[in-house]
Each structure stands twice: as C-alpha cells, then as structure tokens.
Design an enzyme around this catalytic site. Structure first.
Site, PDB file in Angstrom:
ATOM      1  N   SER A   1       0.818  -1.213   0.000  1.00  0.00           N
ATOM      2  CA  SER A   1       0.000   0.000   0.000  1.00  0.00           C
ATOM      3  C   SER A   1       0.850   1.260   0.000  1.00  0.00           C
ATOM      4  O   SER A   1       1.992   1.265   0.457  1.00  0.00           O
ATOM      5  CB  SER A   1      -0.914   0.027   1.226  1.00  0.00           C
ATOM      6  OG  SER A   1      -1.670  -1.147   1.324  1.00  0.00           O
TER       7      SER A   1
HETATM    8  N1  SAH Z   1      -0.249  -5.048   4.088  1.00  0.00           N
HETATM    9  C1  SAH Z   1       0.450  -5.359   2.859  1.00  0.00           C
HETATM   10  C2  SAH Z   1      -0.338  -5.026   1.619  1.00  0.00           C
HETATM   11  C3  SAH Z   1      -1.301  -6.090   1.374  1.00  0.00           C
HETATM   12  S1  SAH Z   1      -2.135  -6.182  -0.154  1.00  0.00           S
HETATM   13  C4  SAH Z   1       1.812  -4.718   2.805  1.00  0.00           C
HETATM   14  O1  SAH Z   1       2.154  -3.943   3.696  1.00  0.00           O
HETATM   15  O2  SAH Z   1       2.563  -5.024   1.874  1.00  0.00           O
HETATM   16  C5  SAH Z   1      -3.398  -7.291   0.399  1.00  0.00           C
HETATM   17  C6  SAH Z   1      -2.945  -8.701   0.691  1.00  0.00           C
HETATM   18  O3  SAH Z   1      -4.077  -9.400   1.185  1.00  0.00           O
HETATM   19  C7  SAH Z   1      -2.462  -9.470  -0.523  1.00  0.00           C
HETATM   20  O4  SAH Z   1      -1.174  -9.940  -0.295  1.00  0.00           O
HETATM   21  C8  SAH Z   1      -3.470 -10.624  -0.643  1.00  0.00           C
HETATM   22  O5  SAH Z   1      -2.878 -11.827  -1.079  1.00  0.00           O
HETATM   23  C9  SAH Z   1      -3.966 -10.744   0.773  1.00  0.00           C
HETATM   24  N2  SAH Z   1      -5.278 -11.372   0.947  1.00  0.00           N
HETATM   25  C10 SAH Z   1      -6.386 -11.241   0.187  1.00  0.00           C
HETATM   26  N3  SAH Z   1      -7.384 -11.974   0.703  1.00  0.00           N
HETATM   27  C11 SAH Z   1      -6.893 -12.591   1.815  1.00  0.00           C
HETATM   28  C12 SAH Z   1      -7.448 -13.471   2.790  1.00  0.00           C
HETATM   29  N4  SAH Z   1      -8.707 -13.888   2.748  1.00  0.00           N
HETATM   30  N5  SAH Z   1      -6.644 -13.896   3.794  1.00  0.00           N
HETATM   31  C13 SAH Z   1      -5.344 -13.492   3.868  1.00  0.00           C
HETATM   32  N6  SAH Z   1      -4.769 -12.650   2.982  1.00  0.00           N
HETATM   33  C14 SAH Z   1      -5.545 -12.197   1.967  1.00  0.00           C
END
Ligand code: SAH
Length: 202
Positions: A56
């Site tokens: 993000s």
């Molecule tokens: N917080 C992260 C950005 C995350 S982007 C950072 O600092 O880099 C959102 C993430 O959520 C992605 O990696 C995606 O694979 C994950 N995601 C989506 N649905 C999910 C679920 N049900 N359980 C766990 N992770 C999930």
C-alpha cells in the site's frame, strides 16, 4: 527519502500520531519491494509485490496504523501480510502482531524480510484471514489490508476484544471506503482502493 516521505506525504497530510510517524521513519520500505522497484520505494503510491498484489501507499499504511490508536501493549491482527511492510510498522507500535496471508510465497518472502530486519514480535500465518486467527484471539486491534465486500468478515468482529477497533476497506455498490468499527459502531474514514479480500478457498 524516508524523512521526506514522512514530512511531505504523512505529516503535511494530517497524520499526527508521533509514534506512527516515527515508525514510518524507521522501517526501510525499500526492503519490502523487489530490487527493480527500489528506486520507487518512497513514491507516493502503491507498488507491485508479485502474485498480483501490492504494497500500500505510505499514506494508507500510516492512516490505518493511526486509526488503530495503538499505545504499546496491544496484540494486533493484520489480515493481508503482502510484503510484510505494514506488519513491520505495526510491530513498532504494539507488543505483538499476528499477520495472515493467503499467498504462501508472499508469506514466506515477508517472513524472510522481517527476519533480516531483526523484527521478532510478528507472527506470520498462511491461510484465509477472513476466518481470523482463532487460537490467538481476542485482539486489541484488527486491520484488514484488502477490500471486503459488503462488510467485514463476521469472524473478525468476533475476535475483537471489547472496545477494540477493526479497520477495514469495504466495497459496497462499487464504492470502496475505509471504515473503522468499534463496539459495533461504524465510522467512514475515506474513499480508498485496495486489492480484493478473497474469502474462503485458496
Ligand atoms: N499489508 C500489505 C499489503 C497487502 S495487499 C503490505 O504492507 O505489503 C493485500 C494482501 O491481502 C495481498 O497480499 C493478498 O494476497 C492478501 N489477501 C487477500 N485476501 C486474503 C485473505 N482472505 N486472507 C489473507 N490474505 C488475503
């Protein structure tokens, strides 16, 4: 570049939690992106991290962290580890972070990066975070970094300690907004764009 990011992207845009600003000023964001993206690590935007996912934008990471109002002793759950960057920031703001990621390769890479940085109060799980992490509940704060449809997963609401906040992007009628829910009361924070929360299955 990190100092400039804190001043120009965060402080001047209303982030005033000094602990959040300090954490954002300390965590090396470039370590959480691919070598090819390093030059852009402090840009004012999200960046690709592989598997179709993104790290993000700094302002979003800081805003979500500030909305949790962490003071130090809390146990926090993050759903959507991605690169591990937000978890690293949270690790400076509370005592223990549990973070869960559905993409195994991302979870593994995040584990390695956090290890290299000597961050020891983050526990990474692989799986569907919409079910929360039952064996570690209740949490003093929960943050979801992927957009849930209609509302936050009910399991997450059940894993909140009394009075604890849940911060989550929610998509309703094609509008995505960041909300904070505490004691069942929902506040809308801002319009946002996140990758979707994939609930269930793998
Ligand atoms: N917080 C992260 C950005 C995350 S982007 C950072 O600092 O880099 C959102 C993430 O959520 C992605 O990696 C995606 O694979 C994950 N995601 C989506 N649905 C999910 C679920 N049900 N359980 C766990 N992770 C999930």
């Amino acid at each position: 570049m990190r100092v400039r990011m804190v001043e120009r992207q965060l402080r001047s845009r209303g982030i005033d939690d000094e602990r959040v600003l300090q954490a954002m000023g300390e965590i090396p964001r470039e370590r959480f992106v691919a070598e090819s993206e390093r030059a852009r690590a402090y840009d004012d935007r999200a960046l690709p991290i592989g598997d179709g996912q993104t790290i993000s934008q700094p302002w979003i990471v800081a805003s979500m962290a500030a909305l949790l109002e962490l003071t130090g002793p809390e146990r926090t759950l993050e759903v959507g580890t991605g690169s591990g960057y937000a978890a690293a920031v949270l690790s400076r703001l509370c005592s223990h972070v549990v973070t869960i990621e559905r993409h195994e390769p991302l979870a593994r890479a995040a584990q390695r990066t956090l290890g290299e940085l000597g961050i020891r109060n983050v526990e990474i799980r692989t799986g569907d975070g919409s079910a929360g992490v039952r064996d570690r509940a209740p949490f003093d704060a929960i943050v979801v970094t992927a957009a849930a449809e209609a509302g936050p997963p009910p399991a997450l609401l059940r894993q909140l300690a009394p009075g604890a906040p849940l911060v989550c992007p929610i998509e309703r009628r094609r509008h995505e907004r960041l909300v904070r829910i505490r004691d069942g009361i929902e506040e809308t924070i801002a319009p946002v764009r996140f990758v979707p929360l994939v609930e269930g299955g793998s």
